[in-house]
Enzyme design. Structure first.
Site, PDB file in Angstrom:
ATOM      1  N   ASP A  80       0.808  -1.226   0.000  1.00 46.89           N
ATOM      2  CA  ASP A  80       0.000   0.000   0.000  1.00 46.89           C
ATOM      3  C   ASP A  80       0.840   1.275   0.000  1.00 46.89           C
ATOM      4  O   ASP A  80       0.296   2.375   0.047  1.00 46.89           O
ATOM      5  CB  ASP A  80      -0.930   0.017   1.224  1.00 46.89           C
ATOM      6  CG  ASP A  80      -2.232  -0.752   0.987  1.00 46.89           C
ATOM      7  OD1 ASP A  80      -2.575  -0.992  -0.180  1.00 46.89           O
ATOM      8  OD2 ASP A  80      -2.894  -1.097   1.982  1.00 46.89           O
ATOM      9  N   ARG A 105       0.197  -1.690   7.625  1.00 43.22           N
ATOM     10  CA  ARG A 105       0.785  -0.481   7.032  1.00 43.22           C
ATOM     11  C   ARG A 105       1.703   0.280   7.992  1.00 43.22           C
ATOM     12  O   ARG A 105       2.292   1.297   7.603  1.00 43.22           O
ATOM     13  CB  ARG A 105      -0.322   0.469   6.534  1.00 43.22           C
ATOM     14  CG  ARG A 105      -1.139  -0.086   5.370  1.00 43.22           C
ATOM     15  CD  ARG A 105      -1.933   1.012   4.669  1.00 43.22           C
ATOM     16  NE  ARG A 105      -1.065   1.928   3.917  1.00 43.22           N
ATOM     17  CZ  ARG A 105      -1.499   2.981   3.251  1.00 43.22           C
ATOM     18  NH1 ARG A 105      -2.785   3.290   3.248  1.00 43.22           N
ATOM     19  NH2 ARG A 105      -0.659   3.767   2.587  1.00 43.22           N
ATOM     20  N   ARG A 150     -10.173   5.829  10.339  1.00 40.87           N
ATOM     21  CA  ARG A 150      -8.717   5.751  10.436  1.00 40.87           C
ATOM     22  C   ARG A 150      -8.170   6.760  11.465  1.00 40.87           C
ATOM     23  O   ARG A 150      -7.916   6.391  12.593  1.00 40.87           O
ATOM     24  CB  ARG A 150      -8.076   5.953   9.057  1.00 40.87           C
ATOM     25  CG  ARG A 150      -8.525   4.921   8.003  1.00 40.87           C
ATOM     26  CD  ARG A 150      -8.006   3.535   8.285  1.00 40.87           C
ATOM     27  NE  ARG A 150      -8.445   2.551   7.314  1.00 40.87           N
ATOM     28  CZ  ARG A 150      -7.790   2.217   6.206  1.00 40.87           C
ATOM     29  NH1 ARG A 150      -6.653   2.802   5.898  1.00 40.87           N
ATOM     30  NH2 ARG A 150      -8.252   1.286   5.393  1.00 40.87           N
ATOM     31  N   HIS A 179     -11.430   7.321   4.190  1.00 43.13           N
ATOM     32  CA  HIS A 179     -10.507   8.453   4.349  1.00 43.13           C
ATOM     33  C   HIS A 179     -11.235   9.700   3.856  1.00 43.13           C
ATOM     34  O   HIS A 179     -12.010   9.621   2.893  1.00 43.13           O
ATOM     35  CB  HIS A 179      -9.263   8.278   3.460  1.00 43.13           C
ATOM     36  CG  HIS A 179      -8.176   7.445   4.042  1.00 43.13           C
ATOM     37  ND1 HIS A 179      -7.447   6.552   3.281  1.00 43.13           N
ATOM     38  CD2 HIS A 179      -7.648   7.392   5.295  1.00 43.13           C
ATOM     39  CE1 HIS A 179      -6.530   5.972   4.046  1.00 43.13           C
ATOM     40  NE2 HIS A 179      -6.626   6.459   5.266  1.00 43.13           N
ATOM     41  N   CYS A 279      -4.946   9.530  -3.549  1.00 48.76           N
ATOM     42  CA  CYS A 279      -4.253   8.593  -2.650  1.00 48.76           C
ATOM     43  C   CYS A 279      -2.806   8.381  -3.082  1.00 48.76           C
ATOM     44  O   CYS A 279      -1.942   8.117  -2.248  1.00 48.76           O
ATOM     45  CB  CYS A 279      -4.950   7.237  -2.642  1.00 48.76           C
ATOM     46  SG  CYS A 279      -6.632   7.264  -2.044  1.00 48.76           S
TER      47      CYS A 279
END
Ligand code: ARG
Length: 286
Positions: A80, A105, A150, A179, A279
């Site tokens: 990612d 992550r 998140r 997000h 992103c």
């Protein structure tokens, strides 16, 4: 009789692009091997070569628009990492590091902070969980901050103190728009709150947050569920050119009507990981 559409005239002011500097990460190790958002389906095959080719188009588009793109080396085992927006949040050369929600992550946080340090950014190690520009968006002088899936709301206070700017907390309620940058697009301008505008998906927010957005951005572009559902909002604007998902045709039309220049890029392969144009892009504000 000529019917002059004054509203259209008012709605299409001259837009001025400004050159930006972005950080990107080549998706050399991109795949979907775990599931931390509803878009990810580890059993579904991914095509890394295709991801690389699509990413390259985005990279080339930024260069063609006159932007500067810097690169961070991808790390094996961190598929990612291509979503560089999550690597931090940078204003005035201060780089607020990321602290990821999911263990898969977590190693990206220090990796990005090392990169910032090596380039002489003033790195601030975060005290709270936050996923960088995935959840922090600078709109004029105001920082819109997402929470719910998140970034912890405590990171919003940390950011407010760190950057000395107003931070507006917005609560996300739909796991597909986990997000803030999947539910809000920043359109302009670089500085100043006057005329700063956004596009957003109303259903991604709780009632209180929606009321805040309606109050602060009465001229915002309201995108359709259809465009948002291919992460059409996950876009990058330089004040005139707006790089968006090629399939977000409704959003494209809305942008054109407002005097922007939408540029469609196909990142379908990276959508399998739950990310789009924004992103894959972190703004470096030195
Ligand atoms: N698979 C990544 C995750 O779930 C996608 C991140 C998308 N990034 C973004 N800025 N919205 O964390």
């Amino acid at each position: 009789m000529t019917n002059i559409d004054t509203e259209a005239l008012v709605a299409s002011p001259t837009r001025t692009p400004s050159p930006r500097t972005y950080l990107m990460c080549r998706p050399e190790f991109f795949t979907v091997s775990y599931k931390i958002n509803p878009w990810m389906e580890p059993t579904k095959p991914t095509d890394t070569a295709r991801a690389l080719a699509q990413w390259q188009t985005l990279y080339d588009t930024y260069l063609r628009l006159g932007h500067t793109v810097e690169l961070v080396d991808p790390i094996p085992g961190l598929p990612d990492m291509v979503y560089s927006a999550n690597g931090g949040f940078i204003i005035d050369n201060i780089a607020y590091g990321a602290s990821f929600t999911y263990p898969e992550r977590q190693a990206e946080g220090p990796a990005y902070m090392d990169w910032f340090r090596e380039r002489n950014f003033d790195v601030r190690v975060p005290e709270n969980i936050n996923e960088g520009e995935g959840d922090f968006l600078l709109v004029g002088n105001t920082i819109l901050a997402g929470t719910g899936f998140r970034s912890e709301s405590r990171s919003h206070s940390e950011v407010a103190a760190l950057f000395g700017r107003e931070v507006v907390t917005l609560s996300l309620v739909n796991p597909s728009f986990y997000h803030l940058d999947t539910a809000v697009a920043v359109l302009d301008p670089l500085t100043g709150d006057e005329n700063a505008n956004i596009a957003y998906l109303p259903s991604a927010f709780d009632a209180k947050s929606l009321a805040i957005l309606e109050d602060r951005y009465p001229d915002a572009i309201i995108v359709s569920e259809e465009d948002a559902s291919i992460l059409g909002l996950n876009s990058i604007s330089d004040g005139y050119n707006v790089v968006i998902a090629a399939r977000a045709t409704g959003f494209e039309r809305q942008l054109r009507e407002r005097g922007y220049n939408p540029i469609g890029v196909d990142l379908s392969e990276l959508l399998l990981g739950g990310g789009g144009v924004k992103c894959c892009t972190l703004e470096l504000r030195r």
